[in-house]
Design a protein around this motif. Structure first.
Motif, PDB file in Angstrom:
ATOM      1  N   ALA A 146      40.476  39.092  40.217  1.00 29.35           N
ATOM      2  CA  ALA A 146      41.773  39.195  40.654  1.00 29.35           C
ATOM      3  C   ALA A 146      42.939  38.253  39.779  1.00 29.35           C
ATOM      4  N   GLY A 147      42.483  36.940  39.833  1.00 30.28           N
ATOM      5  CA  GLY A 147      43.357  36.192  39.284  1.00 30.28           C
ATOM      6  C   GLY A 147      43.425  36.126  37.673  1.00 30.28           C
ATOM      7  N   VAL A 148      42.176  36.498  37.033  1.00 30.64           N
ATOM      8  CA  VAL A 148      42.395  36.988  35.553  1.00 30.64           C
ATOM      9  C   VAL A 148      42.985  37.999  35.315  1.00 30.64           C
ATOM     10  N   VAL A 149      42.991  39.251  36.178  1.00 28.83           N
ATOM     11  CA  VAL A 149      43.781  40.210  36.089  1.00 28.83           C
ATOM     12  C   VAL A 149      45.283  40.100  36.193  1.00 28.83           C
ATOM     13  N   GLN A 150      45.530  39.287  37.238  1.00 27.99           N
ATOM     14  CA  GLN A 150      46.954  38.966  37.559  1.00 27.99           C
ATOM     15  C   GLN A 150      47.766  38.228  36.394  1.00 27.99           C
ATOM     16  N   ALA A 151      46.952  37.279  35.794  1.00 31.86           N
ATOM     17  CA  ALA A 151      47.393  36.444  34.596  1.00 31.86           C
ATOM     18  C   ALA A 151      47.592  37.264  33.548  1.00 31.86           C
ATOM     19  N   MET A 152      46.768  38.143  33.290  1.00 29.94           N
ATOM     20  CA  MET A 152      46.971  39.187  32.073  1.00 29.94           C
ATOM     21  C   MET A 152      48.090  39.940  32.373  1.00 29.94           C
ATOM     22  N   VAL A 153      48.206  40.468  33.378  1.00 31.92           N
ATOM     23  CA  VAL A 153      49.422  41.353  33.720  1.00 31.92           C
ATOM     24  C   VAL A 153      50.712  40.791  33.532  1.00 31.92           C
ATOM     25  N   GLU A 154      50.619  39.519  34.101  1.00 31.88           N
ATOM     26  CA  GLU A 154      51.998  38.815  34.085  1.00 31.88           C
ATOM     27  C   GLU A 154      52.232  38.623  32.402  1.00 31.88           C
ATOM     28  N   ARG A 155      51.460  38.529  31.634  1.00 38.75           N
ATOM     29  CA  ARG A 155      51.660  38.192  30.283  1.00 38.75           C
ATOM     30  C   ARG A 155      51.535  39.550  29.334  1.00 38.75           C
ATOM     31  N   ARG A 156      51.361  40.599  30.032  1.00 39.76           N
ATOM     32  CA  ARG A 156      51.091  41.990  29.409  1.00 39.76           C
ATOM     33  C   ARG A 156      49.931  41.853  28.315  1.00 39.76           C
ATOM     34  N   LEU A 157      48.995  41.291  28.363  1.00 40.82           N
ATOM     35  CA  LEU A 157      47.861  41.065  27.456  1.00 40.82           C
ATOM     36  C   LEU A 157      46.862  42.124  27.702  1.00 40.82           C
ATOM     37  N   PRO A 158      46.152  42.499  26.605  1.00 37.70           N
ATOM     38  CA  PRO A 158      45.216  43.212  26.487  1.00 37.70           C
ATOM     39  C   PRO A 158      43.783  42.675  26.486  1.00 37.70           C
ATOM     40  N   GLY A 159      42.771  43.481  26.725  1.00 37.70           N
ATOM     41  CA  GLY A 159      41.465  42.699  26.999  1.00 37.70           C
ATOM     42  C   GLY A 159      40.274  43.614  26.742  1.00 37.70           C
ATOM     43  N   LEU A 160      39.228  42.903  25.971  1.00 38.84           N
ATOM     44  CA  LEU A 160      38.285  43.680  25.516  1.00 38.84           C
ATOM     45  C   LEU A 160      36.934  42.964  26.318  1.00 38.84           C
ATOM     46  N   PHE A 161      36.238  43.683  27.266  1.00 38.34           N
ATOM     47  CA  PHE A 161      35.292  43.240  28.330  1.00 38.34           C
ATOM     48  C   PHE A 161      34.151  43.876  28.070  1.00 38.34           C
ATOM     49  N   THR A 162      32.993  43.308  27.500  1.00 37.56           N
ATOM     50  CA  THR A 162      31.670  43.852  27.209  1.00 37.56           C
ATOM     51  C   THR A 162      30.561  43.440  27.868  1.00 37.56           C
ATOM     52  N   LEU A 163      29.547  44.363  27.725  1.00 34.21           N
ATOM     53  CA  LEU A 163      28.249  44.136  28.381  1.00 34.21           C
ATOM     54  C   LEU A 163      27.928  43.501  29.791  1.00 34.21           C
ATOM     55  N   SER A 164      29.094  44.361  30.610  1.00 33.26           N
ATOM     56  CA  SER A 164      28.612  44.020  32.031  1.00 33.26           C
ATOM     57  C   SER A 164      27.749  44.945  32.643  1.00 33.26           C
ATOM     58  N   ILE A 165      26.782  44.426  33.335  1.00 34.79           N
ATOM     59  CA  ILE A 165      25.771  45.050  33.713  1.00 34.79           C
ATOM     60  C   ILE A 165      26.301  46.349  34.767  1.00 34.79           C
ATOM     61  N   THR A 166      25.480  47.127  34.995  1.00 34.44           N
ATOM     62  CA  THR A 166      25.889  48.303  36.008  1.00 34.44           C
ATOM     63  C   THR A 166      24.961  48.221  37.265  1.00 34.44           C
ATOM     64  N   GLY A 167      23.577  47.512  36.823  1.00 33.35           N
ATOM     65  CA  GLY A 167      22.435  47.468  37.822  1.00 33.35           C
ATOM     66  C   GLY A 167      21.549  48.496  37.520  1.00 33.35           C
ATOM     67  N   GLY A 168      21.923  49.387  36.494  1.00 32.63           N
ATOM     68  CA  GLY A 168      20.831  50.436  36.139  1.00 32.63           C
ATOM     69  C   GLY A 168      19.755  49.872  35.069  1.00 32.63           C
ATOM     70  N   TRP A 169      18.581  50.106  35.212  1.00 26.45           N
ATOM     71  CA  TRP A 169      17.652  49.910  34.283  1.00 26.45           C
ATOM     72  C   TRP A 169      16.329  50.669  34.391  1.00 26.45           C
TER      73      TRP A 169
END
Length: 299
Positions: A146-169
């Motif tokens: 939530a802290g990262v999201v808030q900091a990005m929103v306040e600065r109107r920043l885009p983000g590319l976030f990759t390779l987060s696990i889903t728990g599936g394998w």
């Protein structure tokens, strides 16, 4: 068994071995969804109003694998801020970074910062054009995210976030069909419990990471693009076998940490699957998600 971490960011005081980072990098690069990288590229092109270098930040950068994948796929000039708590690992990225080029063949500039990301300092994002992170958000807590999201929103920043696990394998055979039984499902549930342990950021999100990111950014009016980015390690690919075996060993050790009273069952499960992988009868598929987020109005 040797634990193979599920991602790159170690707990406080811990460090991931270079061998694991090297093992996973080819699978990481193959898995990533190209359409999201292209969307990030278009966003950055829209930022171009002069010849200043684009300011790009990679959180928990590890061995700079993210930069190595992205540099030639993004416009330039590019200036990267590479942040990781492992100073020794950062020191080993210098030669690699010197060899990288942007899409026009220009060398990169960069600054490495050896520092902890806990607690998250919003000023890290000052002056950025785009924020990157790979294999990070499944390790963090809801509050940290939530802290990262808030900091990005306040600065109107885009983000590319990759390779987060889903728990599936799952294990796969030579035809690509799933090979699964009750023991696999039990181990998967056990690993899901383990993935929510504190990894240094509070109770980890695990497989809920991308859903949580998407919900947070959508609540702030961001546009989202999401895509699957699975590791596919087929039994026919001998080069992928060391990664598959390291994954299996890591799963078994993590499950044993979670269920020490089930050691006999876990050792039998591990031995049977390892024999199948070593013989080239089975491979592994591991599910991840990628996410590109940006403010609703283009820059």
């Amino acid at each position: 068994m040797t634990l193979a971490p599920a991602s790159r960011t170690p707990p406080p005081g811990g460090r991931f071995e270079g061998r694991w980072l090297a093992l996973r990098e080819p699978a990481d690069h193959r898995a990533r969804d190209g359409s999201l990288t292209a969307a990030a590229r278009r966003w950055l092109q829209g930022c171009r109003h002069d010849d200043r270098p684009l300011q790009l930040i990679d959180l928990a950068c590890g061995s700079a694998s993210n930069v190595a994948h992205l540099a030639t796929r993004l416009p330039g000039p590019q200036h990267w801020r590479l942040i990781d708590q492992d100073a020794e690992l950062l020191g080993r990225t210098e030669a690699r970074l010197r060899a990288l080029r942007d899409d026009a063949g220009r060398p990169l500039t960069w600054r490495t910062e050896a520092r902890s990301l806990t607690p998250f300092d919003p000023t890290l994002l000052d002056g950025a054009d785009l924020v990157f992170a790979s294999a990070l958000f499944d390790l963090v807590s809801r509050d940290w995210l939530a802290g990262v999201v808030q900091a990005m929103v306040e600065r109107r920043l885009p983000g590319l976030f990759t390779l987060s696990i889903t728990g599936g394998w799952c294990f796969i055979d030579a035809d690509g069909h799933d090979r699964e039984d009750a023991d696999d499902r039990w181990v998967r549930r056990t690993l899901d419990e383990h993935q929510h342990r504190d990894k240094g950021f509070g109770t980890a999100l695990g497989g809920a990471a991308t859903d949580t990111l998407a919900e947070r950014f959508a609540a702030h009016g961001y546009d989202l693009r999401r895509a699957a980015s699975p590791w596919r390690l087929p039994p026919s690919d001998a080069d992928a076998r060391p990664l598959a075996l390291a994954l299996l060993d890591g799963w078994a050790e993590a499950a044993l940490e979670q269920r020490p009273d089930s050691a006999a069952r876990l050792h039998a499960w591990h031995a049977h699957r390892r024999a199948r992988l070593e013989a080239g009868d089975w491979g592994v598929r591991v599910e991840h998600d990628d996410l590109f987020v940006h403010p609703r109005h283009a820059p």
